[in-house]
Design a protein around this motif. Structure first.
Motif, PDB file in Angstrom:
ATOM      1  N   ASP A 134       0.824  -1.212   0.000  1.00 53.91           N
ATOM      2  CA  ASP A 134       0.000   0.000   0.000  1.00 53.91           C
ATOM      3  C   ASP A 134       0.854   1.257   0.000  1.00 53.91           C
ATOM      4  OD1 ASP A 134      -2.507  -0.932  -0.167  1.00 53.91           O
ATOM      5  OD2 ASP A 134      -3.100  -0.484   1.900  1.00 53.91           O
ATOM      6  N   MET A 135       0.184   2.371  -0.214  1.00 56.73           N
ATOM      7  CA  MET A 135       0.889   3.656  -0.162  1.00 56.73           C
ATOM      8  C   MET A 135       1.474   3.898   1.226  1.00 56.73           C
ATOM      9  SD  MET A 135      -1.632   6.249  -2.104  1.00 56.73           S
ATOM     10  CE  MET A 135      -0.807   7.603  -1.292  1.00 56.73           C
ATOM     11  N   ALA A 136       2.643   4.484   1.250  1.00 55.14           N
ATOM     12  CA  ALA A 136       3.266   4.945   2.499  1.00 55.14           C
ATOM     13  C   ALA A 136       3.601   3.833   3.489  1.00 55.14           C
ATOM     14  CB  ALA A 136       2.379   5.991   3.176  1.00 55.14           C
ATOM     15  N   SER A 144       5.542  10.617  -2.007  1.00 53.84           N
ATOM     16  CA  SER A 144       5.058   9.367  -2.607  1.00 53.84           C
ATOM     17  C   SER A 144       5.653   9.158  -3.989  1.00 53.84           C
ATOM     18  CB  SER A 144       3.535   9.381  -2.683  1.00 53.84           C
ATOM     19  OG  SER A 144       3.129  10.408  -3.536  1.00 53.84           O
ATOM     20  N   THR A 145       5.792   7.887  -4.314  1.00 55.94           N
ATOM     21  CA  THR A 145       6.337   7.524  -5.623  1.00 55.94           C
ATOM     22  C   THR A 145       5.228   7.637  -6.661  1.00 55.94           C
ATOM     23  OG1 THR A 145       7.770   5.960  -4.518  1.00 55.94           O
ATOM     24  CG2 THR A 145       7.501   5.684  -6.895  1.00 55.94           C
ATOM     25  N   ILE A 146       5.538   8.307  -7.742  1.00 55.80           N
ATOM     26  CA  ILE A 146       4.580   8.360  -8.846  1.00 55.80           C
ATOM     27  C   ILE A 146       5.197   7.544  -9.971  1.00 55.80           C
ATOM     28  CG2 ILE A 146       3.359   9.854 -10.452  1.00 55.80           C
ATOM     29  CD1 ILE A 146       3.862  12.129  -8.418  1.00 55.80           C
ATOM     30  N   GLY A 147       4.485   6.534 -10.427  1.00 57.32           N
ATOM     31  CA  GLY A 147       5.061   5.676 -11.453  1.00 57.32           C
ATOM     32  C   GLY A 147       5.952   4.629 -10.812  1.00 57.32           C
ATOM     33  N   ASP A 174       4.475   2.462  -7.443  1.00 49.79           N
ATOM     34  CA  ASP A 174       3.504   3.393  -6.895  1.00 49.79           C
ATOM     35  C   ASP A 174       2.446   2.582  -6.146  1.00 49.79           C
ATOM     36  OD1 ASP A 174       1.319   5.028  -6.621  1.00 49.79           O
ATOM     37  OD2 ASP A 174       1.674   6.062  -8.514  1.00 49.79           O
ATOM     38  N   ASN A 231      -0.323   3.280  -5.314  1.00 47.81           N
ATOM     39  CA  ASN A 231      -1.674   3.553  -5.781  1.00 47.81           C
ATOM     40  C   ASN A 231      -2.139   2.572  -6.855  1.00 47.81           C
ATOM     41  OD1 ASN A 231      -3.828   5.260  -5.296  1.00 47.81           O
ATOM     42  ND2 ASN A 231      -3.437   6.407  -7.161  1.00 47.81           N
ATOM     43  N   GLU A 266      -2.241  -0.589  -6.632  1.00 51.47           N
ATOM     44  CA  GLU A 266      -2.969  -1.687  -5.993  1.00 51.47           C
ATOM     45  C   GLU A 266      -2.993  -2.917  -6.905  1.00 51.47           C
ATOM     46  OE1 GLU A 266      -6.622   0.134  -4.798  1.00 51.47           O
ATOM     47  OE2 GLU A 266      -5.643   1.125  -3.124  1.00 51.47           O
ATOM     48  N   THR A 287       2.140  -0.134  11.707  1.00 51.85           N
ATOM     49  CA  THR A 287       1.336   0.859  12.428  1.00 51.85           C
ATOM     50  C   THR A 287      -0.036   1.056  11.791  1.00 51.85           C
ATOM     51  OG1 THR A 287       2.082   2.790  11.173  1.00 51.85           O
ATOM     52  CG2 THR A 287       3.462   2.081  13.018  1.00 51.85           C
ATOM     53  N   ARG A 288      -0.291   0.405  10.645  1.00 54.01           N
ATOM     54  CA  ARG A 288      -1.616   0.535  10.011  1.00 54.01           C
ATOM     55  C   ARG A 288      -2.092  -0.857   9.614  1.00 54.01           C
ATOM     56  NH1 ARG A 288      -1.449   3.885   5.076  1.00 54.01           N
ATOM     57  NH2 ARG A 288       0.743   3.361   4.990  1.00 54.01           N
ATOM     58  N   ALA A 301      -4.717  -1.937   8.218  1.00 52.39           N
ATOM     59  CA  ALA A 301      -5.339  -2.088   6.892  1.00 52.39           C
ATOM     60  C   ALA A 301      -4.289  -2.426   5.834  1.00 52.39           C
ATOM     61  CB  ALA A 301      -6.075  -0.806   6.524  1.00 52.39           C
TER      62      ALA A 301
END
Lengths: 377, 170
Positions: B11-13, B34-37, B62, B64, B66, B88-89, B91
């Motif tokens: 996931d992101m981050a 955040s990484t784009i691409g 990235d 995003n 998913e 820590t998350r 989800a």
């Protein structure tokens, strides 16, 4: 392919028909590498593209399949080769196969998503996503805390109901005994007066015990109890010596009683209540209570076995509730002894288990697990 | 030289870029970008005595993307994956499990491992493992706790991946 650069199909076809691999860079114009190996960009003709362009690693089969489907292309947007000390340029990579020349043509162009506006938009979307995730996490935490509070409130309500009931009982009894005394005075019945006064005295003692135990029970919530070095053998001897018991009841200490760093007052309270319970509820003139300790790396296990009436299976969990008493056992204590033990153990991450004796004889066996390190619960 | 393409998924981050940075450049940035691409990192794994030089091309994707990642060209030809979750998350750990399943379906037989990252933030997750999703308590794939910040288990994760890939001729 050349729509984003300075190239057009005619130029590409000319390059391809001349037997050249074309590497098209829209940002710097058209770069050409010839088949003789003069490669300004470092791309070496005739070596598989996958070996030369990291982004194409592993795509050999994909590239090969393009030969059968000339209209298709492999496109990867926003790819960069990360470098230690510089911000890498992001590029869109596009590979097609020129059917007529049987050559791959690779276009490497600056990424469309690389402009400042696109990045800002992407990043603001991501920040929002992260914030939403954080809010969701925090909401879950608040809901869990609310549920815990509701449980505490429900416990408090139960506790208040039980306390008011159990405080009322001896007070009601005292009123009746006061009436009995009055009646005995009117009848000049001295023996009756003395008996009622005795009963009244017993009820005041019971009320006093109830209030003291209640105070001790509520104080168990104080987590400031300090740990100290405890000689558990000396502690158990002192506890046993301090408890009144009929001559026929023998209390025997067995097992391994170590030196521990623990909360001495709470351990004292647990041992005292366990043994006191076994003595108070014993129904015979002669009996034996065994107190055994065993120590592992994580916990001290205390086993108290008696040969009293035992605790019926259906009452074994309910006797841990505050003021719980078995029928026919109205005057033996405040009903807070086991509740206090249970509360102390829950606070420390320990456990209590109530059962019959293992040898099948009459009596109860209570096992307490006392953790060597306090675990917050 | 053995060159293998390894995907960093998650996931992101969750710390994919931080892991890649710690591995390739031995550095850790506190700020999040955040990484784009996709970023490609080159990491040379020390070969065993007498063994061939081994290089990972690490694709830091990235988050995003998913599940769509499995249908893209970025994933094609991947030899392995390290699938990252954030301790820590919770989800992100559910997503991590889903990605392990998707990866094994999309590229059967290829090596993958999972890492539970941000292990340094010990005040932000319970000390015991009983809160973890079931599939992470007794995983059928390699699982390590990592910290890109401290470097905990980062090199080890990739060295174990390289050893397995060489041993199994993947």
């Amino acid at each position: 392919m050349a729509d984003r650069g300075a190239n057009d199909d005619g130029t590409l076809k000319a390059l391809v028909s001349a037997g050249l691999i074309a590497v098209v860079r829209a940002d710097v114009g058209l770069s050409v590498i010839d088949t003789a190996g003069e490669a300004a960009s470092g791309i070496v003709p005739r070596r598989p593209l996958c070996d030369q362009i990291p982004a194409l690693t592993g795509l050999d089969d994909q590239l090969e399949s393009l030969k059968a489907y000339p209209g298709r292309r492999i496109e990867m947007a926003n790819v960069s080769l990360a470098a230690r000390d510089e911000v890498p340029a992001r590029q869109d990579i596009s590979v097609i196969f020129d059917h007529s020349a049987r050559l791959f043509i690779t276009a490497i162009m600056p990424s469309l998503a690389n402009d400042a506006l696109s990045i800002e938009r992407e990043q603001s979307l991501r920040q929002r996503y992260l914030l939403e995730t954080q809010i969701a996490d925090q909401t879950r935490a608040v809901m869990a805390a609310n549920e815990a509070l509701n449980n505490i409130n429900a416990d408090l309500l139960d506790f208040t109901r039980i306390v008011s009931h159990d405080l009322k009982a001896p007070m009601r009894a005292m009123r009746y005994f006061a009436d009995d005394i009055e009646q005995a005075i009117e009848n000049s019945d001295t023996a009756g007066q003395l008996a009622a006064i005795d009963d009244l005295r017993f009820q005041t003692t019971r009320l006093s015990l109830l209030v003291s135990d209640l105070l001790a029970y509520t104080r168990l919530d104080d987590k400031s109890e300090a740990e100290a070095e405890v000689d558990t053998r000396r502690l158990i001897d002192l506890v046993i010596a301090s408890l009144p018991r009929p001559d026929g009841i023998d209390v025997r200490v067995k097992g391994n009683w170590p030196q521990l760093t623990t909360t001495a007052t709470l351990l004292d309270l647990v041992l005292r209540n366990l043994i006191d319970n076994a003595i108070k509820h014993h129904d015979l003139d002669v009996g034996a209570i065994d107190v055994l300790s065993d120590v592992s790396e994580e916990a001290m296990q205390l086993v108290v076995t008696d040969d009293g009436p035992g605790i019926p299976a259906k009452h074994r969990s309910s006797v841990l509730a505050p003021f719980a008493k078995l029928s026919g056992d109205r005057d033996a204590g405040s009903g807070l002894g086991l509740a206090m033990i249970d509360k102390i153990l829950k606070t420390r991450g320990g456990a209590i288990e109530i059962g019959p004796r293992l040898d099948g004889r009459r009596g109860a066996r209570i096992v307490v697990t006392w953790p060597l390190t306090m675990q917050s619960k | 030289m053995i060159v293998r393409k390894l995907m960093l998924l998650g996931d992101m981050a969750v710390g994919k870029t931080s892991i890649a940075n710690r591995l390739a450049f031995d550095r850790f940035g506190e700020s999040y970008k955040s990484t784009i691409g996709t970023d490609i990192y080159v990491y040379d794994v020390d070969p065993p005595p007498g063994g061939k030089p081994f290089q990972f091309l690490i694709w830091d994707t990235d988050g995003n993307f998913e599940d769509a990642m499995f249908r893209s060209h970025y994933m094609r030809g991947a030899h392995a994956a390290i699938i990252v979750g954030d301790l820590t998350r919770r989800a992100t750990l559910e997503s991590q499990l889903r990605l392990t399943q998707k990866f094994s379906e999309a590229l059967p037989g290829r090596y993958f491992a999972a890492v539970l990252n941000k292990n340094d933030l010990t005040d932000q997750f319970p000390p015991e493992d009983d809160w973890l999703p079931d599939g992470l308590r007794e995983p059928y794939f390699p699982l390590l706790r990592t910290s890109a910040k401290s470097g905990l288990n980062i090199q080890r994760t990739f060295e174990e991946a390289a050893q397995t890939i060489v041993r199994r001729h993947l």
